[in-house]
Write a protein that holds these residues in place. Structure first.
Motif, PDB file in Angstrom:
ATOM      1  N   ALA A  89      -1.702 -12.389   1.837  1.00  0.00           N
ATOM      2  CA  ALA A  89      -2.614 -11.793   2.816  1.00  0.00           C
ATOM      3  C   ALA A  89      -2.809 -10.298   2.574  1.00  0.00           C
ATOM      4  CB  ALA A  89      -2.092 -12.040   4.229  1.00  0.00           C
ATOM      5  N   VAL A  90      -1.723  -9.561   2.370  1.00  0.00           N
ATOM      6  CA  VAL A  90      -1.879  -8.110   2.189  1.00  0.00           C
ATOM      7  C   VAL A  90      -2.525  -7.773   0.847  1.00  0.00           C
ATOM      8  CG1 VAL A  90       0.051  -7.586   3.720  1.00  0.00           C
ATOM      9  CG2 VAL A  90       0.461  -7.736   1.264  1.00  0.00           C
ATOM     10  N   ALA A 112       6.578  -3.733  -0.221  1.00  0.00           N
ATOM     11  CA  ALA A 112       6.163  -3.330  -1.573  1.00  0.00           C
ATOM     12  C   ALA A 112       4.737  -3.786  -1.859  1.00  0.00           C
ATOM     13  CB  ALA A 112       7.126  -3.915  -2.600  1.00  0.00           C
ATOM     14  N   ALA A 113       4.411  -5.025  -1.478  1.00  0.00           N
ATOM     15  CA  ALA A 113       3.058  -5.545  -1.705  1.00  0.00           C
ATOM     16  C   ALA A 113       2.037  -4.774  -0.873  1.00  0.00           C
ATOM     17  CB  ALA A 113       3.006  -7.030  -1.374  1.00  0.00           C
ATOM     18  N   ALA A 114       2.382  -4.479   0.370  1.00  0.00           N
ATOM     19  CA  ALA A 114       1.464  -3.735   1.229  1.00  0.00           C
ATOM     20  C   ALA A 114       1.212  -2.343   0.680  1.00  0.00           C
ATOM     21  CB  ALA A 114       2.044  -3.658   2.640  1.00  0.00           C
ATOM     22  N   ALA A 115       2.255  -1.701   0.159  1.00  0.00           N
ATOM     23  CA  ALA A 115       2.092  -0.369  -0.427  1.00  0.00           C
ATOM     24  C   ALA A 115       1.192  -0.430  -1.660  1.00  0.00           C
ATOM     25  CB  ALA A 115       3.455   0.209  -0.782  1.00  0.00           C
ATOM     26  N   ASP A 116       1.361  -1.441  -2.488  1.00  0.00           N
ATOM     27  CA  ASP A 116       0.570  -1.565  -3.718  1.00  0.00           C
ATOM     28  C   ASP A 116      -0.901  -1.816  -3.426  1.00  0.00           C
ATOM     29  OD1 ASP A 116       2.797  -1.173  -5.270  1.00  0.00           O
ATOM     30  OD2 ASP A 116       3.142  -3.308  -5.665  1.00  0.00           O
ATOM     31  N   HIS A 117      -1.197  -2.446  -2.287  1.00  0.00           N
ATOM     32  CA  HIS A 117      -2.582  -2.854  -2.003  1.00  0.00           C
ATOM     33  C   HIS A 117      -3.181  -2.112  -0.807  1.00  0.00           C
ATOM     34  CE1 HIS A 117      -2.596  -6.160  -4.944  1.00  0.00           C
ATOM     35  NE2 HIS A 117      -1.313  -6.270  -4.649  1.00  0.00           N
ATOM     36  N   ASP A 118      -2.551  -1.022  -0.393  1.00  0.00           N
ATOM     37  CA  ASP A 118      -3.086  -0.186   0.688  1.00  0.00           C
ATOM     38  C   ASP A 118      -3.438  -0.991   1.937  1.00  0.00           C
ATOM     39  OD1 ASP A 118      -2.834   2.216  -0.705  1.00  0.00           O
ATOM     40  OD2 ASP A 118      -4.789   1.993  -1.661  1.00  0.00           O
ATOM     41  N   THR A 119      -2.510  -1.837   2.338  1.00  0.00           N
ATOM     42  CA  THR A 119      -2.657  -2.595   3.579  1.00  0.00           C
ATOM     43  C   THR A 119      -1.571  -2.137   4.552  1.00  0.00           C
ATOM     44  OG1 THR A 119      -3.488  -4.510   2.364  1.00  0.00           O
ATOM     45  CG2 THR A 119      -2.733  -4.889   4.616  1.00  0.00           C
ATOM     46  N   ALA A 120      -1.963  -1.835   5.768  1.00  0.00           N
ATOM     47  CA  ALA A 120      -0.990  -1.401   6.766  1.00  0.00           C
ATOM     48  C   ALA A 120      -0.321  -2.613   7.409  1.00  0.00           C
ATOM     49  CB  ALA A 120      -1.667  -0.563   7.841  1.00  0.00           C
ATOM     50  N   LEU A 121       0.934  -2.461   7.783  1.00  0.00           N
ATOM     51  CA  LEU A 121       1.671  -3.496   8.504  1.00  0.00           C
ATOM     52  C   LEU A 121       1.765  -3.074   9.967  1.00  0.00           C
ATOM     53  CD1 LEU A 121       4.587  -4.089   5.964  1.00  0.00           C
ATOM     54  CD2 LEU A 121       2.397  -5.297   6.125  1.00  0.00           C
ATOM     55  N   GLU A 122       1.480  -4.007  10.842  1.00  0.00           N
ATOM     56  CA  GLU A 122       1.409  -3.663  12.260  1.00  0.00           C
ATOM     57  C   GLU A 122       2.761  -3.699  12.949  1.00  0.00           C
ATOM     58  OE1 GLU A 122      -1.820  -4.872  15.415  1.00  0.00           O
ATOM     59  OE2 GLU A 122      -0.298  -6.461  15.357  1.00  0.00           O
ATOM     60  N   VAL A 123       2.977  -2.720  13.809  1.00  0.00           N
ATOM     61  CA  VAL A 123       3.968  -2.830  14.874  1.00  0.00           C
ATOM     62  C   VAL A 123       3.170  -3.172  16.121  1.00  0.00           C
ATOM     63  CG1 VAL A 123       5.634  -1.629  16.318  1.00  0.00           C
ATOM     64  CG2 VAL A 123       5.596  -1.207  13.858  1.00  0.00           C
ATOM     65  N   ASN A 124       3.190  -4.428  16.495  1.00  0.00           N
ATOM     66  CA  ASN A 124       2.458  -4.881  17.669  1.00  0.00           C
ATOM     67  C   ASN A 124       3.248  -4.489  18.908  1.00  0.00           C
ATOM     68  OD1 ASN A 124       1.636  -6.841  19.864  1.00  0.00           O
ATOM     69  ND2 ASN A 124       0.174  -7.435  18.267  1.00  0.00           N
ATOM     70  N   SER A 125       2.653  -3.660  19.759  1.00  0.00           N
ATOM     71  CA  SER A 125       3.385  -3.039  20.861  1.00  0.00           C
ATOM     72  C   SER A 125       3.531  -3.908  22.087  1.00  0.00           C
ATOM     73  CB  SER A 125       2.687  -1.738  21.267  1.00  0.00           C
ATOM     74  OG  SER A 125       2.553  -0.871  20.177  1.00  0.00           O
TER      75      SER A 125
END
Length: 598
Positions: free
Chosen positions: A485-486, A517-530
Motif C-alpha cells: 500500500a505505501v 522503511a518502505a514508507a520512507a522510501d516511497h514518501d508515504t506518511a503513516l497515520e497516528v489516528n487520534s
C-alpha cells in the motif's frame, strides 16, 4: 458521577443486545446516538440532572425515545427496557464481542444454540468442539475464538485513555481547590498517556494528609468509598476507580517520579543510580556512596526534612526529592517526559543530552483525515471547515469513505459521488479562511490495493488509504499488504495501519520497522489516528517508523466538529513514539505539505 462515556456505554449495550435479538435498524440509531453522546463537549448528566433537557434535543441522533432513556439513566442509574433485554438475553455482550469476528448477531446465535452467556461458557464450548457444529460456523471460527479469548479477557480490565483522562482532569481540578493541597498531579499510566489505563492514579502533597483524604471522600462525584486511610484513599467515580496517595511536600517530586513509572523505566533508572553510588525510591534520591554514608551517620532523620518513618528507605545523604526534575538532575540526567518512560533508550538519551524536542499540540497546523455527512460523518463540509478555521488551523482535509471492503452498508462513496463531493469541497474552499484539501479515505484490500479510478485520483489532493477488512491476516501477510500500500504512488497517508479498535479488536500485527522503511522510501506518511478507540499507530510503532526515516500524520478521523479535539490523544501518542514536529507532516507549512502530497 455519571459520565458521557458511561451513558454511551449503556446505549451501545442496548444496540448490541437489540442486534443479538435480530432487531433491524434500531441498533444503528443507538450506536449513532452513543457516538455523539461520547463526543459531547460538556457533561450531559449534570445538565439533565439540573433540568436542562435541551442538551439532549441538540445532540444529533438522540430522539425522543433515546432522550427518555438517557434521562431515566441519569435519574435512576438504570434503564428498565435495557434490564428487560438483559433478562431475555443474559449475555456478557461486551466481553464476548471483544473476540475478533464475534459480533452481537453471532453472540445471540451462540446463546440460543449453545447457551453461551460468558467468555468461560464460550471457551468451554469451543474446546469441546461444539461451536463448529453450529450452522454458519466451522473449525476455523472455533480456533479463532480460542486464540482470541486471552485478548478479550485482558482488555476488559482497562479503560480507554480518552474516557479516563477527562475524569482525571476533573479530579485534579477538584483537589486543587482544597485548601490543604499544595500540589497535585496524575501518576501511573495515565500520566504516561498510555492508550488504556487501569485506575486513575492521583498524587497530592500536603501537610495534612487526613484533610485531603476527607476532602476527596466528600466530593459530590464520588459514588462509593472503596477504602481509605491517613495517607491514601480509593473511590469509585462512575465506572472508574480513583486512587489517591498523599505525601509530605518534601517528597512530592520523588513520589511523582516513582508512581508515574513505568516499572521497566524505574528498574532501569534505579540500576543506573546504583552504578553511581545512588539510591532512588519514593522518598527521594540518596547518595549511598561510602563517603556519604560516613558523613550522614551522625545526622538525624529530621535533618533531611522528612518525617521519621520508613527510615530504612532513607539510607544515605538525601540529595533530591522535592521536585521530579531534581530526581533526574541528581543522576546527571535531563528530565525525561513521562511519555518516554518505557525503557526504550530514554535514559541513555537523557545522559547524552539527546532527548527529542517532542511534538506539542500547538505545532499541529491542520488535519488531513476527517469525515462529513457525505459518508458516515454527522455534519456538512462547510461546518467541518469552519470548525477547523476556528481552531486556528492553516489547512484542513476532508477524507470521506470510498466504497469498498469493510465499509458498512452504503456509507462508502462511488467514483461519481467522490467527484461530485470534490466540487462541493472546492466551492467551500473558495470561501474559506484556510486551505481546504479534497481527499478520500480509500480501502486497502487484503492484497494491499485500493480501488479508485484514475479520474478520481487526479481530482483529489490527498488520499488516505486504510484497512477495514481482512484483519485476521498473519504478521507476514499483513506486513506485505501494508508495504504494498505505501509503495502505491497514489497513496499519501496510510490510515490507522492495524485497523485495531481498543478493547474491541486487536487488528493486524505487522513489522513496524519494515513498514517504516518502505514508507520512507516511497514518501508515504503513516497515520497516528487520534480517535481514542484507535490510537493507531501507537508509541513503539511510531518510534520504529521514525527511526527508519518515515514521517507521520497526526489525524483525528473526526466525524463531527467536537471530535477535532481528539488531536490531544494523537499528539501524546506521537510523543510516546519520540516524534518531533519535523516528523509530522501536518506541522509543516502549507507549501512544504503541498509538495509532499504531490
Amino acid at each position: 458521577m455519571t459520565t458521557n462515556a458511561e451513558i454511551a456505554a449503556r446505549l451501545e449495550e442496548f444496540a448490541d443486545l437489540l442486534e443479538a435479538d435480530d432487531v433491524e435498524y434500531k441498533p444503528r440509531a443507538y450506536r449513532r446516538a452513543a457516538e455523539n453522546v461520547r463526543a459531547h463537549p460538556s457533561p450531559i448528566a449534570d445538565r439533565v440532572a439540573a433540568g436542562d433537557r435541551e442538551v439532549l434535543e441538540n445532540i444529533d441522533g438522540v430522539g425522543d425515545a433515546i432522550s427518555a432513556k438517557i434521562g431515566e439513566y441519569v435519574e435512576t442509574g438504570g434503564i428498565e427496557e435495557l434490564e428487560e433485554l438483559r433478562g431475555e438475553l443474559p449475555i456478557d455482550i461486551a466481553d464476548i464481542t471483544r473476540i475478533e469476528g464475534v459480533g452481537p448477531k453471532t453472540a445471540g446465535k451462540l446463546y440460543r444454540e449453545l447457551g453461551v452467556e460468558t467468555l468461560d461458557d464460550l471457551e468451554e464450548a469451543a474446546e469441546d468442539g461444539e461451536v463448529q457444529e453450529v450452522k454458519g460456523f466451522g473449525p476455523k471460527t472455533e480456533q479463532n475464538i480460542l486464540e482470541n479469548l486471552e485478548f478479550a479477557r485482558t482488555v476488559g480490565q482497562r479503560q480507554l485513555l480518552g474516557e479516563a483522562r477527562p475524569l482525571a482532569d476533573d479530579v485534579l481540578a477538584y483537589l486543587e481547590g482544597l485548601e490543604a493541597v499544595e500540589r497535585c498531579e496524575v501518576a501511573g499510566s495515565i500520566r504516561r498517556w498510555r492508550e488504556t489505563i487501569g485506575d486513575v492514579d492521583v498524587l497530592a502533597s500536603t501537610a495534612d494528609g487526613e484533610a485531603v483524604v476527607e476532602g476527596l471522600l466528600a466530593w459530590d462525584s464520588v459514588d462509593d468509598e472503596i477504602e481509605s486511610g491517613p495517607e491514601k484513599a480509593s473511590v469509585r467515580v462512575g465506572e472508574s476507580r480513583v486512587d489517591l496517595r498523599v505525601v509530605v511536600p518534601a517528597e512530592f517530586g520523588s513520589a511523582l517520579q516513582y508512581f508515574t513509572g513505568s516499572k521497566d523505566h524505574n528498574v532501569a533508572l534505579r540500576n543506573y543510580a546504583i552504578d553511581r553510588g545512588m539510591k532512588l525510591n519514593e522518598y527521594g534520591a540518596f547518595d549511598v556512596s561510602s563517603e556519604a554514608r560516613s558523613a550522614s551517620s551522625s545526622r538525624t532523620e529530621s535533618d533531611n526534612d522528612v518525617e521519621d518513618h520508613e527510615v530504612d528507605q532513607r539510607v544515605g545523604d538525601r540529595v533530591a526529592g522535592d521536585t521530579e526534575e531534581g530526581m533526574y538532575e541528581a543522576l546527571g540526567l535531563d528530565w525525561i517526559p513521562p511519555e518516554l518512560r518505557t525503557d526504550r533508550g530514554e535514559i541513555e538519551a537523557a545522559a547524552a543530552g539527546e532527548l527529542p524536542a517532542l511534538l506539542e499540540r500547538d505545532d499541529i497546523r491542520g488535519d488531513l483525515h476527517t469525515h462529513t455527512e457525505w459518508s458516515d460523518g454527522n455534519t456538512s463540509v462547510e461546518a467541518m471547515v469552519e470548525a477547523a478555521a476556528d481552531r486556528g488551523y492553516d489547512y484542513f482535509g476532508i477524507a470521506d469513505h470510498a466504497e469498498g471492503p469493510g465499509v458498512v452498508g452504503d456509507m462508502g462513496l462511488a467514483d461519481d459521488d467522490i467527484l461530485e463531493q470534490v466540487e462541493e469541497i472546492r466551492a467551500v474552499g473558495d470561501d474559506a479562511e484556510i486551505e481546504v484539501f479534497a481527499g478520500i479515505e480509500a480501502n486497502v484490500d487484503a492484497a494491499g490495493e485500493i480501488d479508485l479510478s484514475d479520474d478520481v485520483i487526479d481530482a483529489l489532493d490527498v488520499i488516505v488509504a486504510s484497512t477495514h477488512s481482512a484483519l485476521s491476516q498473519d504478521a507476514e501477510a499483513a506486513t506485505e499488504r501494508l508495504v504494498r500500500a505505501v509503495e502505491n504512488p497514489a497513496i499519501d497517508v496510510l490510515g490507522h495501519p492495524s485497523g485495531r479498535l481498543l478493547n474491541e479488536r486487536s487488528g493486524l500485527e505487522f513489522d513496524a520497522t519494515a513498514l517504516g522503511a518502505a514508507a520512507a522510501d516511497h514518501d508515504t506518511a503513516l497515520e497516528v489516528n487520534s480517535n481514542p478507540r484507535r490510537l493507531d499507530l501507537w508509541g513503539s510503532a511510531v518510534q520504529a517508523a521514525i527511526d527508519e526515516g518515515a514521517v507521520i500524520a497526526v489525524n483525528t478521523d473526526a466525524h463531527r466538529p467536537a471530535t477535532l479535539e481528539y488531536v490531544r490523544w494523537g499528539v501524546h501518542t506521537a510523543r510516546r513514539g519520540w516524534a518531533e514536529p519535523a516528523d509530522v507532516i501536518n506541522t509543516w507549512e502549507l507549501a512544504a505539505l503541498r509538495q509532499f502530497l504531490h
